[in-house]
Design a protein around this motif. Structure first.
Motif, PDB file in Angstrom:
ATOM      1  N   LEU A   1       0.848  -1.189   0.000  1.00 52.51           N
ATOM      2  CA  LEU A   1       0.000   0.000   0.000  1.00 52.51           C
ATOM      3  C   LEU A   1       0.884   1.239   0.000  1.00 52.51           C
ATOM      4  O   LEU A   1       1.728   1.404   0.878  1.00 52.51           O
ATOM      5  CB  LEU A   1      -0.893   0.000   1.249  1.00 52.51           C
ATOM      6  CG  LEU A   1      -1.865   1.182   1.374  1.00 52.51           C
ATOM      7  CD1 LEU A   1      -2.977   1.086   0.329  1.00 52.51           C
ATOM      8  CD2 LEU A   1      -2.474   1.242   2.771  1.00 52.51           C
ATOM      9  N   VAL A   2       0.664   2.117  -0.964  1.00 54.23           N
ATOM     10  CA  VAL A   2       1.476   3.323  -1.112  1.00 54.23           C
ATOM     11  C   VAL A   2       0.597   4.519  -0.757  1.00 54.23           C
ATOM     12  O   VAL A   2      -0.315   4.871  -1.499  1.00 54.23           O
ATOM     13  CB  VAL A   2       2.020   3.435  -2.548  1.00 54.23           C
ATOM     14  CG1 VAL A   2       2.889   4.664  -2.692  1.00 54.23           C
ATOM     15  CG2 VAL A   2       2.816   2.177  -2.902  1.00 54.23           C
ATOM     16  N   VAL A   3       0.880   5.109   0.386  1.00 48.91           N
ATOM     17  CA  VAL A   3      -0.029   6.131   0.904  1.00 48.91           C
ATOM     18  C   VAL A   3       0.690   7.426   1.252  1.00 48.91           C
ATOM     19  O   VAL A   3       0.079   8.474   1.357  1.00 48.91           O
ATOM     20  CB  VAL A   3      -0.798   5.568   2.125  1.00 48.91           C
ATOM     21  CG1 VAL A   3       0.144   5.149   3.229  1.00 48.91           C
ATOM     22  CG2 VAL A   3      -1.838   6.519   2.660  1.00 48.91           C
ATOM     23  N   GLY A   4       2.029   7.360   1.361  1.00 47.69           N
ATOM     24  CA  GLY A   4       2.729   8.506   1.914  1.00 47.69           C
ATOM     25  C   GLY A   4       3.372   9.443   0.913  1.00 47.69           C
ATOM     26  O   GLY A   4       4.046  10.398   1.299  1.00 47.69           O
ATOM     27  N   LEU A   5       3.156   9.204  -0.358  1.00 46.64           N
ATOM     28  CA  LEU A   5       3.933   9.948  -1.356  1.00 46.64           C
ATOM     29  C   LEU A   5       3.153  11.059  -2.040  1.00 46.64           C
ATOM     30  O   LEU A   5       3.555  11.552  -3.091  1.00 46.64           O
ATOM     31  CB  LEU A   5       4.502   8.959  -2.394  1.00 46.64           C
ATOM     32  CG  LEU A   5       5.513   7.973  -1.792  1.00 46.64           C
ATOM     33  CD1 LEU A   5       5.784   6.829  -2.741  1.00 46.64           C
ATOM     34  CD2 LEU A   5       6.810   8.687  -1.457  1.00 46.64           C
ATOM     35  N   TRP A   6       2.079  11.511  -1.405  1.00 43.65           N
ATOM     36  CA  TRP A   6       1.196  12.498  -2.010  1.00 43.65           C
ATOM     37  C   TRP A   6       1.954  13.713  -2.531  1.00 43.65           C
ATOM     38  O   TRP A   6       1.689  14.204  -3.617  1.00 43.65           O
ATOM     39  CB  TRP A   6       0.127  12.925  -0.994  1.00 43.65           C
ATOM     40  CG  TRP A   6      -1.016  13.657  -1.587  1.00 43.65           C
ATOM     41  CD1 TRP A   6      -2.015  13.125  -2.336  1.00 43.65           C
ATOM     42  CD2 TRP A   6      -1.285  15.059  -1.489  1.00 43.65           C
ATOM     43  NE1 TRP A   6      -2.904  14.103  -2.703  1.00 43.65           N
ATOM     44  CE2 TRP A   6      -2.471  15.302  -2.196  1.00 43.65           C
ATOM     45  CE3 TRP A   6      -0.637  16.140  -0.869  1.00 43.65           C
ATOM     46  CZ2 TRP A   6      -3.038  16.566  -2.308  1.00 43.65           C
ATOM     47  CZ3 TRP A   6      -1.203  17.401  -0.979  1.00 43.65           C
ATOM     48  CH2 TRP A   6      -2.386  17.615  -1.699  1.00 43.65           C
ATOM     49  N   SER A   7       2.875  14.188  -1.726  1.00 42.51           N
ATOM     50  CA  SER A   7       3.570  15.414  -2.135  1.00 42.51           C
ATOM     51  C   SER A   7       5.061  15.179  -2.338  1.00 42.51           C
ATOM     52  O   SER A   7       5.868  16.066  -2.160  1.00 42.51           O
ATOM     53  CB  SER A   7       3.339  16.520  -1.094  1.00 42.51           C
ATOM     54  OG  SER A   7       3.599  16.024   0.204  1.00 42.51           O
ATOM     55  N   ALA A   8       5.420  13.937  -2.721  1.00 43.86           N
ATOM     56  CA  ALA A   8       6.836  13.614  -2.910  1.00 43.86           C
ATOM     57  C   ALA A   8       7.131  13.297  -4.368  1.00 43.86           C
ATOM     58  O   ALA A   8       6.962  12.163  -4.810  1.00 43.86           O
ATOM     59  CB  ALA A   8       7.212  12.428  -2.025  1.00 43.86           C
ATOM     60  N   PRO A   9       7.565  14.294  -5.120  1.00 38.54           N
ATOM     61  CA  PRO A   9       7.899  14.033  -6.529  1.00 38.54           C
ATOM     62  C   PRO A   9       9.168  13.199  -6.630  1.00 38.54           C
ATOM     63  O   PRO A   9       9.891  13.011  -5.662  1.00 38.54           O
ATOM     64  CB  PRO A   9       8.112  15.423  -7.103  1.00 38.54           C
ATOM     65  CG  PRO A   9       8.476  16.284  -5.941  1.00 38.54           C
ATOM     66  CD  PRO A   9       7.852  15.665  -4.718  1.00 38.54           C
ATOM     67  N   GLY A  10       9.458  12.717  -7.845  1.00 36.72           N
ATOM     68  CA  GLY A  10      10.689  11.960  -8.068  1.00 36.72           C
ATOM     69  C   GLY A  10      10.407  10.587  -8.629  1.00 36.72           C
ATOM     70  O   GLY A  10       9.309  10.045  -8.457  1.00 36.72           O
ATOM     71  N   THR A  11      11.409  10.031  -9.308  1.00 37.90           N
ATOM     72  CA  THR A  11      11.241   8.714  -9.910  1.00 37.90           C
ATOM     73  C   THR A  11      12.243   7.740  -9.308  1.00 37.90           C
ATOM     74  O   THR A  11      13.217   8.130  -8.659  1.00 37.90           O
ATOM     75  CB  THR A  11      11.465   8.751 -11.435  1.00 37.90           C
ATOM     76  OG1 THR A  11      12.820   9.108 -11.680  1.00 37.90           O
ATOM     77  CG2 THR A  11      10.526   9.721 -12.122  1.00 37.90           C
ATOM     78  N   ILE A  12      11.999   6.463  -9.568  1.00 37.03           N
ATOM     79  CA  ILE A  12      12.887   5.408  -9.094  1.00 37.03           C
ATOM     80  C   ILE A  12      12.794   4.257 -10.097  1.00 37.03           C
ATOM     81  O   ILE A  12      11.731   4.036 -10.697  1.00 37.03           O
ATOM     82  CB  ILE A  12      12.492   4.969  -7.670  1.00 37.03           C
ATOM     83  CG1 ILE A  12      13.536   4.017  -7.091  1.00 37.03           C
ATOM     84  CG2 ILE A  12      11.102   4.361  -7.629  1.00 37.03           C
ATOM     85  CD1 ILE A  12      13.365   3.761  -5.606  1.00 37.03           C
ATOM     86  N   ALA A  13      13.898   3.542 -10.260  1.00 32.33           N
ATOM     87  CA  ALA A  13      13.908   2.433 -11.218  1.00 32.33           C
ATOM     88  C   ALA A  13      13.290   1.198 -10.564  1.00 32.33           C
ATOM     89  O   ALA A  13      13.649   0.830  -9.450  1.00 32.33           O
ATOM     90  CB  ALA A  13      15.338   2.124 -11.650  1.00 32.33           C
ATOM     91  N   VAL A  14      12.350   0.575 -11.250  1.00 31.58           N
ATOM     92  CA  VAL A  14      11.786  -0.690 -10.765  1.00 31.58           C
ATOM     93  C   VAL A  14      11.902  -1.728 -11.879  1.00 31.58           C
ATOM     94  O   VAL A  14      11.991  -1.393 -13.051  1.00 31.58           O
ATOM     95  CB  VAL A  14      10.312  -0.561 -10.325  1.00 31.58           C
ATOM     96  CG1 VAL A  14      10.138   0.491  -9.247  1.00 31.58           C
ATOM     97  CG2 VAL A  14       9.426  -0.265 -11.513  1.00 31.58           C
ATOM     98  N   GLU A  15      11.869  -2.994 -11.457  1.00 33.38           N
ATOM     99  CA  GLU A  15      11.915  -4.088 -12.422  1.00 33.38           C
ATOM    100  C   GLU A  15      10.505  -4.668 -12.505  1.00 33.38           C
ATOM    101  O   GLU A  15      10.068  -5.401 -11.613  1.00 33.38           O
ATOM    102  CB  GLU A  15      12.894  -5.170 -11.951  1.00 33.38           C
ATOM    103  CG  GLU A  15      13.127  -6.233 -13.025  1.00 33.38           C
ATOM    104  CD  GLU A  15      14.039  -7.361 -12.578  1.00 33.38           C
ATOM    105  OE1 GLU A  15      14.207  -7.556 -11.356  1.00 33.38           O
ATOM    106  OE2 GLU A  15      14.560  -8.070 -13.457  1.00 33.38           O
TER     107      GLU A  15
END
Lengths: 367, 367, 367, 367
Positions: free
Chosen positions: A281-295
């Protein structure tokens, strides 16, 4: 009789001190309610506003976690939004989000948290009567949901985790709940992480591993049901934290992981600690821009589910009050309110929250 | 009487032509079944094996999509795995995956597709009787699920989409189904994409947009229910394809997106075309390594769900037969079998599939 | 060396005292396990058997709630059914129900509790080595699920509610869980009702109203989380009990009602106390014949759900151990075992249970 | 300019002919809409009203299935309730049920179909502008949901099954959908049964057995997807009908049974034809009082689910339009409208429906 006015804390320019303005609050018209603010939660989002991380159309009265005493009921308002009868002086909990019941998301999807018009009141002209709550008086337009707080429930217990609690209650709904005996990791121990910890505990989770800092907040997490703590100030490498979680979960990872950290790197870390067939569950990133590499193959082959959730809906505000009412004796909810400020000291409140000094700070206009 | 033997196509070394070996197949013991292979599907995964993209312990008999006629029933085998009575000569459909019913995933999670021991039979010593199906005879050990094919159902209709159909049936379960009237995008039009298209159609989807190539496969997608086609050979930029989808969905994106493309870039594209509150099923990336940058906040704030799903469980094989039985008149399932090869020509079959010349190729040992 | 034998309690004729027979238990063959019984729960169903309420094919070794120490492991048995490694002397928990993994319900529906062949072992010839557990030694055939009990978990805590706990765990699955803050009524306070009470508590229910008798069992219900008690010895009319529930639930009834009373009249009463949009789980009527008049319109117009659930599946047995392990310190589970009997006194055990004198009675063959 | 009036069909006394009254319809105020009625469905419930089976507070304008052209938009009304822009003359579909968004069921349960205040408009004083639709003009108060009908969709296709379609769409939601390949029995072939048949077909059901009469309606059921028909005029005994269903379902009964018969005895029959682990949706008994004897143990031991569902919510009305738009070419929806009456002939319309002469009758005020 002179006109009734209300002082309010106004964010005029990003990164400048908030100002105290004073403007009239006219009588409640049909369907409207005027409340005397008792307590206003200071949310991390207020700090994001102050830091200019969200574009604003003009000066803004801050505050979206409000408890107030009913000062005036407009014509036709006899109950709260769950049908409970109301009297002058009753305490209510509200939030300046108003589902329009007219848009695609409100009526077709029935996901009021995505209402296309629901945030309009949040950005009212700061000279108008504010539905926001860094204010002496707040004004609730017709259709803005609010709920009566039962007499046996302290305001502090309701506001302790602020909007993080209803947000996590929606998160739990979207997650599909946590089953009895499941293992859970909570990433983060701010209000969202603490709400996640408490709700996991109430759901009967077997194991609740909280990853976060500082110590003071981790101690609250323990009082809310965390069974294991990974202090990020001690365990500073992602690799080591991942290993700790695997060690605690028979090498399989957690059946449920809840991202409440608010930093993008947490997302990558979370994927490494969720078990096969698990849910994230992803709930904390409302105001956190940015990317990350996923597989992507990793999601595919491990039968993972990732569930995003933002904001909440009226019923979650109601249920947040229920959680406080039922559990404030058993868990030290009210004690999470560690700092109180007068309306005039709103700026200090924001700064203290920005420095992570508080567990929860509130503004009490009567101070 | 001379011993019964079976020719089989063996992958001895990656990137070398498969060899035809001939070894004994002993009598069926208690619980075992020996079948005469009628048709063996050539799957993209076989090509991945041939290309050495999966580490193998030794020479491997290929083939995991088998239809055969029962040659011999071991003691105690009187029904298939759904309780249907069996006779010599009955056609059955099986797959060399055997849930162990003993591991954490089989019994605690009850997700047999994650069985820790289920693939053991797939990698048997190639001199032993093969449960794999590029073979004249195949041998099913006790506990390996198989299902009788009803007499009214052609083998081609069952094998048309091979293991892609049960895989997508598990995908639909994990997705939670597609509601009547929902909008769907399918990324890809190989067997997985075609199975997704057909199942979306059968579920009552309002709109099924298929993105893929070449034209020949897109034509099959249309015959399976696609309402809109985006040919990647014509619409070569991601940006343009995303815009097409938005144009087709009132600017909101699709309520369900199904990744069946098997390339990592599709994952990034998929996230751009799934509507708020939508669901994204990732099913095609089983053997596609690689990473891609994603913005986690996007999942968070749009209330998205990403659901990974790999392989399938016995019931999905059973249901795949049911789909073929019910719908092979209405949809040209059997016609998807465009190429037939003898066992001796297994190598040519692999090469044709690798060149994407086929919709579905099968090996027919009797040729 | 003389042959190993095992005394066992055999129900030869309904309503006649059980007899103690002694017959050989041969060595464990491949896949089999022989255990020395430590504790065998006496279930109300055993009493139903004794009373002749279920037709039996012949003399029957009683007992389907067994904890034993591993005496002998057949070839190939190295783990329990969740993959945990095993050693001689380990305590395990098992039940003589064996899903066949071959029938429609096992493989198509994947509802192992409805397996068409799963009860065969329960009714073995009483002279054969018994998989039932009113016995010194029990014999588990290949495929009969069992789970290792962790060293930190007392046998009494595992067996405290006997098969009622896994039955209720399946019930919770079929119910779809209880949400945080929901209101629950449990009808009955025998083992099923007590398990329901505990699981409702662990699920975060706001209010758990238990209706039952006698006082001794209601006291256990309170120790397991009941918030309100309605003693049927005091509140003897259905009408009055219904009113009590409505008074406790703001006139709406309970969002979840769980029938664990085992009498048909409870079903009618339950329908009167479930709220609109509520759910009614029916779990206690497995061996309670009889009809009752219902008004179908009432279900229709109040958006009710009625959910039946019988028996359980292997994962629920596993989870029952987890519940005991996690919660036996917090809740007085082990204390629910109020009566212990030797194998020779099995008849007295049955009679005590029939008289409702016990909370839970167990047979301890070593006594 | 003379005041605008609207003729309307008023039920003054049960069992007396409806009267045509003519009263003013004032201008649309803020949030309100006035429509010119194009077509008004005659529902079986209207007949129940006429027969006095529901207590009414006074004279009642009939009609709750209305399609009209927008005559006048009050201030602030620029879109329908799904956000689609509106112009004068646009066709809309509405129903005089208005969720209050203030009561326990609207906001806490979020089940708008149980709104405590939603039916108020249905029972307006018959001299006031009617939101009901047996009228030349209808008046929609602020907050009463309505949806624009796309230009490509004939009014007849939308109204063909009247409120039965949104009711069944809610039923499908509450049921949890029908999976691809499931077997379904529909009891009844009035509008609710026909809607159930069509939605089962659209959901990919393998087998749809419709039990009902008369022949004329069964023929429509077949055109909507029924695979098997049991004509109650031919197969008159319950026992024989039950046997037919078992014969058609390998002796197991149907995985889903939908009660759309509206008679209490159907409930008992339905329980006999639902398979173990099956689901029974009860949707047709809204206005059918009466009791029937059931054996609760049967529900318990067969792992059955019974799901009641009444009325519907705004999104279901929207989706009903989508079903019509998508499928009116494929299925002869519009042809289900077999009878048309002028407003003045409303009484004849009621009588024809009461005699079951029609598939669907409508009132067309312009006739």
């Amino acid at each position: 009789m002179s006109e009734r006015t209300s002082k309010r804390a106004v964010l005029v320019e990003p990164n400048q001190p908030v100002e105290i303005w004073d403007h009239p609050v006219p009588p409640a018209q049909s369907g409207e309610v005027v409340v005397r603010v008792l307590m206003s939660g200071v949310c991390g989002t207020d700090v994001h506003f102050w830091h200019g991380e969200v574009d604003l159309p003009g000066p803004l009265v801050l505050g979206h976690e409000g408890i107030g005493a009913i000062e005036e009921l407009g014509e036709g308002v006899t109950t709260d939004f769950a049908g409970a009868p109301l009297s002058i002086g009753d305490r209510i909990y509200w939030v300046p989000l108003s589902p329009c019941h007219h848009c695609h998301y409100c009526t077709v999807e029935k996901d009021l948290s995505l209402c296309e018009n629901g945030m309009a009141e949040l950005f009212r002209d700061a000279k108008q009567p504010p539905s926001a709550c860094y204010s002496e008086l707040s004004w609730l337009p017709a259709g803005m949901p609010f709920y009566r707080i039962p007499d046996d429930t302290p305001s502090e217990a309701v506001i302790a985790l602020g909007c993080a609690m209803p947000t996590m209650l929606q998160g739990m709904d979207r997650l599909g709940g946590i089953d009895i005996n499941q293992t859970v990791v909570v990433q983060g121990c701010g209000p969202v992480g603490l709400a996640a910890t408490l709700l996991a505990k109430l759901s009967g989770a077997r194991q609740i591993i909280v990853i976060g800092a500082p110590e003071k907040r981790l101690a609250v997490a323990q009082s809310f049901g965390a069974t294991d703590i990974i202090n990020m100030e001690d365990v500073t490498s992602e690799e080591e934290r991942v290993q700790r979680v695997l060690d605690l979960t028979q090498g399989r990872g957690a059946e449920v992981v809840i991202e409440a950290a608010g930093v993008v790197s947490a997302f990558g870390e979370g994927l490494k600690i969720v078990a096969k067939n698990g849910r994230y569950l992803v709930v904390g990133l409302w105001s956190a821009p940015g990317t990350i590499a996923v597989e992507p193959r990793y999601l595919n082959n491990n039968n993972l589910r990732i569930i995003g959730t933002a904001l909440y809906q009226p019923e979650h505000l109601y249920r947040a009050i229920q959680v406080a009412q039922k559990h404030h004796h058993e868990f030290p909810l009210a004690e999470a309110v560690t700092h109180r400020y007068s309306l005039e000291d709103s700026q200090q409140a924001l700064e203290a929250v920005a420095r992570l000094e508080t567990v929860k700070a509130v503004i009490v206009p009567s101070l």
